[in-house]
Design a protein around this motif. Structure first.
Motif, PDB file in Angstrom:
ATOM      1  N   ALA A  78      13.123   4.063  -8.259  1.00 49.01           N
ATOM      2  CA  ALA A  78      13.095   2.595  -9.063  1.00 49.01           C
ATOM      3  C   ALA A  78      12.509   2.723  -8.547  1.00 49.01           C
ATOM      4  N   ILE A  79      12.527   2.030  -7.263  1.00 46.79           N
ATOM      5  CA  ILE A  79      11.555   1.005  -6.920  1.00 46.79           C
ATOM      6  C   ILE A  79      10.556   1.676  -6.500  1.00 46.79           C
ATOM      7  N   ALA A  80      10.574   3.056  -5.731  1.00 43.27           N
ATOM      8  CA  ALA A  80       8.661   4.142  -5.851  1.00 43.27           C
ATOM      9  C   ALA A  80       8.259   3.775  -7.084  1.00 43.27           C
ATOM     10  N   ALA A  81       9.165   3.939  -7.892  1.00 46.71           N
ATOM     11  CA  ALA A  81       8.299   4.323  -9.420  1.00 46.71           C
ATOM     12  C   ALA A  81       7.132   2.434  -9.546  1.00 46.71           C
ATOM     13  N   TYR A  82       8.468   1.238  -9.659  1.00 53.53           N
ATOM     14  CA  TYR A  82       8.332   0.236  -9.905  1.00 53.53           C
ATOM     15  C   TYR A  82       7.194   0.142  -8.754  1.00 53.53           C
ATOM     16  N   ILE A  83       6.945   0.573  -8.133  1.00 58.02           N
ATOM     17  CA  ILE A  83       5.477   0.280  -6.749  1.00 58.02           C
ATOM     18  C   ILE A  83       4.448   1.137  -7.180  1.00 58.02           C
ATOM     19  N   TYR A  84       4.727   2.229  -7.738  1.00 58.00           N
ATOM     20  CA  TYR A  84       3.709   2.730  -7.752  1.00 58.00           C
ATOM     21  C   TYR A  84       2.533   1.959  -9.035  1.00 58.00           C
ATOM     22  N   GLU A  85       3.890   1.971 -10.030  1.00 58.08           N
ATOM     23  CA  GLU A  85       3.490   1.621 -11.755  1.00 58.08           C
ATOM     24  C   GLU A  85       2.502   0.120 -10.855  1.00 58.08           C
ATOM     25  N   THR A  86       2.646  -0.683 -10.478  1.00 59.12           N
ATOM     26  CA  THR A  86       1.938  -1.848 -10.369  1.00 59.12           C
ATOM     27  C   THR A  86       0.629  -1.574  -9.226  1.00 59.12           C
ATOM     28  N   VAL A  87       0.731  -1.175  -8.164  1.00 54.82           N
ATOM     29  CA  VAL A  87      -0.210  -0.741  -7.123  1.00 54.82           C
ATOM     30  C   VAL A  87      -1.385   0.290  -8.302  1.00 54.82           C
ATOM     31  N   ASN A  88      -0.664   1.097  -9.128  1.00 49.97           N
ATOM     32  CA  ASN A  88      -1.497   2.087 -10.078  1.00 49.97           C
ATOM     33  C   ASN A  88      -2.109   1.087 -10.599  1.00 49.97           C
ATOM     34  N   LYS A  89      -1.478   0.153 -11.746  1.00 50.06           N
ATOM     35  CA  LYS A  89      -2.687  -1.280 -12.792  1.00 50.06           C
ATOM     36  C   LYS A  89      -3.640  -1.855 -12.077  1.00 50.06           C
ATOM     37  N   MET A  90      -2.885  -2.364 -10.342  1.00 53.23           N
ATOM     38  CA  MET A  90      -4.223  -2.980  -9.284  1.00 53.23           C
ATOM     39  C   MET A  90      -5.740  -1.738  -9.389  1.00 53.23           C
ATOM     40  N   SER A  91      -5.284  -0.801  -9.188  1.00 56.48           N
ATOM     41  CA  SER A  91      -6.259   0.021  -8.241  1.00 56.48           C
ATOM     42  C   SER A  91      -5.767   1.874  -8.932  1.00 56.48           C
ATOM     43  N   PRO A  92      -6.105   1.998  -9.589  1.00 53.14           N
ATOM     44  CA  PRO A  92      -5.704   3.622  -9.395  1.00 53.14           C
ATOM     45  C   PRO A  92      -6.361   5.078  -8.555  1.00 53.14           C
ATOM     46  N   LYS A  93      -7.287   4.178  -7.840  1.00 54.18           N
ATOM     47  CA  LYS A  93      -7.600   5.292  -6.713  1.00 54.18           C
ATOM     48  C   LYS A  93      -6.272   4.707  -5.513  1.00 54.18           C
ATOM     49  N   VAL A  94      -5.927   4.054  -5.920  1.00 55.83           N
ATOM     50  CA  VAL A  94      -4.527   4.182  -4.349  1.00 55.83           C
ATOM     51  C   VAL A  94      -3.171   4.663  -4.621  1.00 55.83           C
ATOM     52  N   GLY A  95      -3.300   4.188  -6.500  1.00 58.77           N
ATOM     53  CA  GLY A  95      -2.367   4.608  -6.893  1.00 58.77           C
ATOM     54  C   GLY A  95      -2.200   6.427  -7.280  1.00 58.77           C
ATOM     55  N   GLN A  96      -3.209   6.763  -7.121  1.00 61.38           N
ATOM     56  CA  GLN A  96      -3.651   8.486  -6.895  1.00 61.38           C
ATOM     57  C   GLN A  96      -2.671   8.960  -5.094  1.00 61.38           C
ATOM     58  N   PHE A  97      -3.598   7.557  -4.530  1.00 64.09           N
ATOM     59  CA  PHE A  97      -3.187   8.434  -3.480  1.00 64.09           C
ATOM     60  C   PHE A  97      -1.656   7.842  -2.708  1.00 64.09           C
ATOM     61  N   LEU A  98      -0.627   7.195  -3.329  1.00 69.50           N
ATOM     62  CA  LEU A  98       0.153   7.004  -3.157  1.00 69.50           C
ATOM     63  C   LEU A  98       1.567   8.538  -3.930  1.00 69.50           C
ATOM     64  N   VAL A  99       1.191   9.051  -5.311  1.00 66.22           N
ATOM     65  CA  VAL A  99       1.265  10.132  -5.678  1.00 66.22           C
ATOM     66  C   VAL A  99       1.088  11.288  -4.776  1.00 66.22           C
ATOM     67  N   ASP A 100      -0.160  11.351  -3.768  1.00 67.33           N
ATOM     68  CA  ASP A 100      -0.343  12.698  -3.203  1.00 67.33           C
ATOM     69  C   ASP A 100      -0.072  12.311  -1.968  1.00 67.33           C
ATOM     70  N   ALA A 101      -0.016  11.552  -1.325  1.00 69.87           N
ATOM     71  CA  ALA A 101       1.668  10.848   0.272  1.00 69.87           C
ATOM     72  C   ALA A 101       2.789  11.462  -0.273  1.00 69.87           C
ATOM     73  N   ALA A 102       2.943  11.422  -1.725  1.00 72.98           N
ATOM     74  CA  ALA A 102       4.763  11.207  -2.369  1.00 72.98           C
ATOM     75  C   ALA A 102       4.608  12.817  -2.326  1.00 72.98           C
ATOM     76  N   GLN A 103       3.626  13.958  -2.385  1.00 73.30           N
ATOM     77  CA  GLN A 103       4.148  15.132  -2.501  1.00 73.30           C
ATOM     78  C   GLN A 103       3.593  15.890  -1.490  1.00 73.30           C
ATOM     79  N   THR A 104       3.784  15.342  -0.128  1.00 76.29           N
ATOM     80  CA  THR A 104       3.049  16.500   1.306  1.00 76.29           C
ATOM     81  C   THR A 104       4.187  16.804   0.942  1.00 76.29           C
ATOM     82  N   PRO A 105       4.045  17.903   1.732  1.00 77.26           N
ATOM     83  CA  PRO A 105       5.282  18.970   2.785  1.00 77.26           C
ATOM     84  C   PRO A 105       6.275  17.797   2.881  1.00 77.26           C
ATOM     85  N   VAL A 106       6.074  17.132   4.411  1.00 80.15           N
ATOM     86  CA  VAL A 106       6.999  16.187   5.074  1.00 80.15           C
ATOM     87  C   VAL A 106       7.830  15.225   4.076  1.00 80.15           C
TER      88      VAL A 106
END
Length: 106
Positions: A41-69
């Protein structure tokens, strides 16, 4: 003074509408094994907030969350916390049975 009150009210409303999963069930309920609801829930809140400010950074967070590690680590945490939850439930059942049989004499 009026601005700070408005800010506090807005913050309360924002948090109460973006993190409802955290308060939806008690962590101590019997069928409650999803301990990662709060971090999710905290990660979703951070993502929503960051994505509203900068969709590019929001996409980076999505990509980072889907890395194998991150995925492997998250799956490991889910597996281990589930095991710990089951062990804690079994321990509570044993303590409850001991309490009823030895202390209360049922």
């Amino acid at each position: 003074m009026l601005q700070s009150r408005a800010l506090v009210i807005a913050l309360i409303l924002l948090l109460s509408t973006t993190l409802p999963e955290v308060h939806s069930k008690s962590i101590f309920e019997k069928d409650r094994r999803d301990w990662l609801v709060i971090p999710d829930a905290i990660a979703a809140y951070i993502y929503e907030t960051v994505n509203k400010m900068s969709p590019k950074v929001g996409q980076f967070l999505v990509d980072a969350a889907q890395t194998p590690v991150v995925v492997v680590t998250r799956n490991f945490l889910i597996r281990e916390t589930t095991k710990l939850s089951i062990l804690a439930e079994q321990l509570m059942e044993k303590v409850k049975n001991l309490w009823y049989t030895k202390v209360l004499g049922y």
